[in-house]
Design a protein around this motif. Sequence first.
Motif, PDB file in Angstrom:
ATOM      1  N   UNK A  22      11.553  -2.379  11.172  1.00 41.51           N
ATOM      2  CA  UNK A  22      11.001  -0.968  11.626  1.00 41.51           C
ATOM      3  C   UNK A  22      10.197  -1.174  13.149  1.00 41.51           C
ATOM      4  N   UNK A  25      12.657  -1.282  15.775  1.00 35.23           N
ATOM      5  CA  UNK A  25      13.426   0.096  16.231  1.00 35.23           C
ATOM      6  C   UNK A  25      12.119   0.535  16.725  1.00 35.23           C
ATOM      7  N   UNK A  26      10.867   0.701  16.452  1.00 27.67           N
ATOM      8  CA  UNK A  26       9.837   1.366  17.078  1.00 27.67           C
ATOM      9  C   UNK A  26       9.720   0.765  18.574  1.00 27.67           C
ATOM     10  N   UNK A 171       5.739  -5.853  -1.633  1.00 31.42           N
ATOM     11  CA  UNK A 171       7.107  -6.061  -2.179  1.00 31.42           C
ATOM     12  C   UNK A 171       8.260  -6.045  -1.274  1.00 31.42           C
ATOM     13  N   UNK A 173      11.760  -4.902   0.470  1.00 32.78           N
ATOM     14  CA  UNK A 173      12.482  -3.443   0.351  1.00 32.78           C
ATOM     15  C   UNK A 173      11.474  -2.375   0.771  1.00 32.78           C
ATOM     16  N   UNK A 174      10.179  -2.378   1.521  1.00 29.02           N
ATOM     17  CA  UNK A 174       9.566  -1.257   1.803  1.00 29.02           C
ATOM     18  C   UNK A 174       8.683  -1.554   2.794  1.00 29.02           C
ATOM     19  N   UNK A 175       8.032  -0.545   3.321  1.00 27.67           N
ATOM     20  CA  UNK A 175       6.946  -0.760   4.488  1.00 27.67           C
ATOM     21  C   UNK A 175       5.600  -0.468   4.019  1.00 27.67           C
ATOM     22  N   UNK A 176       4.932  -1.157   4.266  1.00 28.65           N
ATOM     23  CA  UNK A 176       3.362  -0.863   4.206  1.00 28.65           C
ATOM     24  C   UNK A 176       2.782  -0.643   5.437  1.00 28.65           C
ATOM     25  N   UNK A 177       1.999   0.407   5.786  1.00 29.76           N
ATOM     26  CA  UNK A 177       1.314   0.514   6.972  1.00 29.76           C
ATOM     27  C   UNK A 177       0.584  -0.566   7.479  1.00 29.76           C
ATOM     28  N   UNK A 180       2.448  -3.310   8.624  1.00 29.49           N
ATOM     29  CA  UNK A 180       3.327  -3.261   9.626  1.00 29.49           C
ATOM     30  C   UNK A 180       2.230  -3.500  10.805  1.00 29.49           C
ATOM     31  N   UNK A 181       1.184  -2.648  10.656  1.00 32.46           N
ATOM     32  CA  UNK A 181       0.123  -2.522  11.941  1.00 32.46           C
ATOM     33  C   UNK A 181      -0.400  -4.092  12.082  1.00 32.46           C
ATOM     34  N   UNK A 184       2.398  -5.757  13.907  1.00 32.11           N
ATOM     35  CA  UNK A 184       2.734  -5.482  15.341  1.00 32.11           C
ATOM     36  C   UNK A 184       1.501  -6.018  16.255  1.00 32.11           C
TER      37      UNK A 184
ATOM     38  N   UNK B 171       6.130  -6.732  -7.262  1.00 25.10           N
ATOM     39  CA  UNK B 171       7.364  -6.786  -6.676  1.00 25.10           C
ATOM     40  C   UNK B 171       8.592  -6.772  -7.778  1.00 25.10           C
ATOM     41  N   UNK B 231       5.507   6.051   7.498  1.00 25.03           N
ATOM     42  CA  UNK B 231       5.085   5.396   6.273  1.00 25.03           C
ATOM     43  C   UNK B 231       4.013   6.081   5.587  1.00 25.03           C
ATOM     44  N   UNK B 273       4.525   4.659  -2.601  1.00 24.44           N
ATOM     45  CA  UNK B 273       5.177   3.345  -1.880  1.00 24.44           C
ATOM     46  C   UNK B 273       5.901   2.811  -2.928  1.00 24.44           C
ATOM     47  N   UNK B 278      12.831   3.811  -2.115  1.00 25.13           N
ATOM     48  CA  UNK B 278      12.912   3.780  -0.719  1.00 25.13           C
ATOM     49  C   UNK B 278      14.223   3.969   0.092  1.00 25.13           C
TER      50      UNK B 278
END
Lengths: 296, 296
Positions: A22, A25-26, A171, A173-177, A180-181, A184, B171, B231, B273, B278
Motif C-alpha cells: 500500500x 500504491x500511495x 498479522x 494480510x492486513x494494514x495497521x496504520x 504503515x506510518x 513510511x 496472527x 485504514x 482490523x 480484509x
Amino acid sequence: MSTIKHVAITGGTHGNELTGVHLLKYWREHPDEVARQSFSTELHLANPKANHLNRRYVDQDLNRQFGLNDLNNHELCGYEQNRAKALNALLGPKEDPRVDFVIDMHTTTANMGMSLIFNTDDPMVVGMAFYVQQKMPHATLFYDPNERLDDNFLTSLGRYNGFLIEVGPIPQGLLRADVYLQTREAVQHCLDFLELWNQKAVPELPSEREGYRFLEKVQLPENEAGELTAMLHPDLQDQDYQEIAPGDPFFMTLSGETIPYPGTTPVYGAFINEAAYYDAHVGLSLMEKITIPYRR
Amino acid sequence: MSTIKHVAITGGTHGNELTGVHLLKYWREHPDEVARQSFSTELHLANPKANHLNRRYVDQDLNRQFGLNDLNNHELCGYEQNRAKALNALLGPKEDPRVDFVIDMHTTTANMGMSLIFNTDDPMVVGMAFYVQQKMPHATLFYDPNERLDDNFLTSLGRYNGFLIEVGPIPQGLLRADVYLQTREAVQHCLDFLELWNQKAVPELPSEREGYRFLEKVQLPENEAGELTAMLHPDLQDQDYQEIAPGDPFFMTLSGETIPYPGTTPVYGAFINEAAYYDAHVGLSLMEKITIPYRR
C-alpha cells in the motif's frame, strides 16, 4: 566513494505483507515524497501474484531466491524462482547491476518493533542504519552478514547492496496504520540519507552502536510424525531482543509443561513465533548482542 | 428441560486458526480431559483441507454455510459447501440433530481477548456464557441472535445450539501458548457447565450481565477501482469493546488524514482490523452495549 544514481523501493516481496504494497500504491500517486535531487527512485511490487492471492509466496519464498548461482540456474523454475530472474533482469544483473541500492519493506508477526536488517558492513549501509536509528531511536539494528553475490535476499541485487525494513508485530494480510506510518517514515530517512551521502553531507554519526547479530534458527519440538508437540513458552512470547539465559522457559508442551532453554550461554531472541516460519516449524531466531562499528 | 447426551467440540473451522486444531490433537491423546459422566464428547477437525493449506478456507468461509436452505441446496457445491453438508450428515441433520451441543473454537487477529459468542437467548446457552465468565472474568459476552435453522454458523447444527469461543489477538497460522491455554480452560468450563446442567446442579448465576450485541459490519473506504484508500485509525486499533462516539477518529487515509466516525450515536467496536475480513474490505463490526438477562 560510491555514488547512488538509481534507487529501487520494493514491497510485497512477501505477498501477504500489505504495508509495503500500500505504500507503493500511495507513492505512485505521490511520487514527490520519494523523489530526491541526486538520484532517481523507482517503485516495484516484487511478487504481484502472491500479493493477489494474499499469500507469502506461490511456490517458494521469493526473498531466498537471489543468490547468484540460483539466478543463473535455469533448472530452478518455480514461480518465485522465475520472478527472481525477472527482477534480476529489471534491477540487475546481479554481477553488474543497473540499480545502485534496494530498500525492501517487510513486516513480521513477531514483536520486533522496527528492525533495520542489513547484510554488510559497508559504511554506506551501516551509516544508513545509524542515521535511521538517530531519527527513530526505538529502531533495532539487526546484522546478518553475507557476501552480496551469495546473499539470497532481494536487497542484494543493488550494486551497493540494500536495506531491509522489518516492522512488527502485525498479522499477515492486513494494514495497521501505526506500522504503515513507521515504515513510511523510515523509508523517508533512508532516502534522505542517500541524498546526504551523494552530497557528501552525512551528519555526524556515532562511531559504534549496539545491535544484534543473527546466529541460528531454532526448530519447535515435534514428534516422529512431524507434528508439533510444543509451542513457544508464554514467558518468551513477544520478548524479542530480550536475553534468554540457560534454563529460562523456552517451549511449552501442548499439555502445559515447560521446556527450558538448553543452551549454555545467554542469547537473544528475534522473529519469536513468526507465523511465516511456522510451516517449517521454526520457533525463533537466536541472536548475539554485538557492537557495530561505523568506519566512514 | 433439555438433556445433553452428545457434545461435539470442533476446531479448524477456519483452517489457519491453529489453536483449536492443536487442542483437538491434544485431546485425542488425552480424552479424559474432555470426558464427562453424563454425556459423550466427540472431537472434529471441521475443515482439514483448509487447515492443510494453512488458509481460512478453500472456496468459501465454512462458518457461513450451515443455514438450512443452503445445506439442502445441492447447487451449492464449493469445497466448504460440500463440507458443511458432510458435517450436517455427521452431526445433524439440522432439522433433527444427533449431536445436542457444539462448542466451536476460533481465534481472531483483533484485540478481543476471550469473547464468548452465542446466537440464542436459550437459558442453557446464556447460562454457559455467564458460567464461563464467572470462572474467567475477563471474558466478554458477544450476542448475535439468529434463528437456529436460519443461522449459518457451525454451532447451529447442535440440537440445543452451540457456543463459539473466539480468542485474540493472534496472527493467523500460528500457536500462542497464552491463547491455547485460555481456550483450553474455557472449553473445560463449558463441559463442566453442561455436566452441571444435566445434573440439575447449575450454581447460582447472576440474573443479568453486561454484553455486546452485533449491529453491523463497516467497510473500509475504497476508490472506484475497489482499492483501499484508508485504514483503521491508529486510535481505534486494538480498542475492541471500547466506545466510539460520533466524531471520534475512525479511519486514516493512506496519506495520513483522519476520517471521523460519521454515526450519530455512540457504538462499540469488535473484530477491529480482523485480517480474515480484509479481502472483503471489512474494517470492523459495530456493537451496542446491552444487558443480557438470564431466565432460568
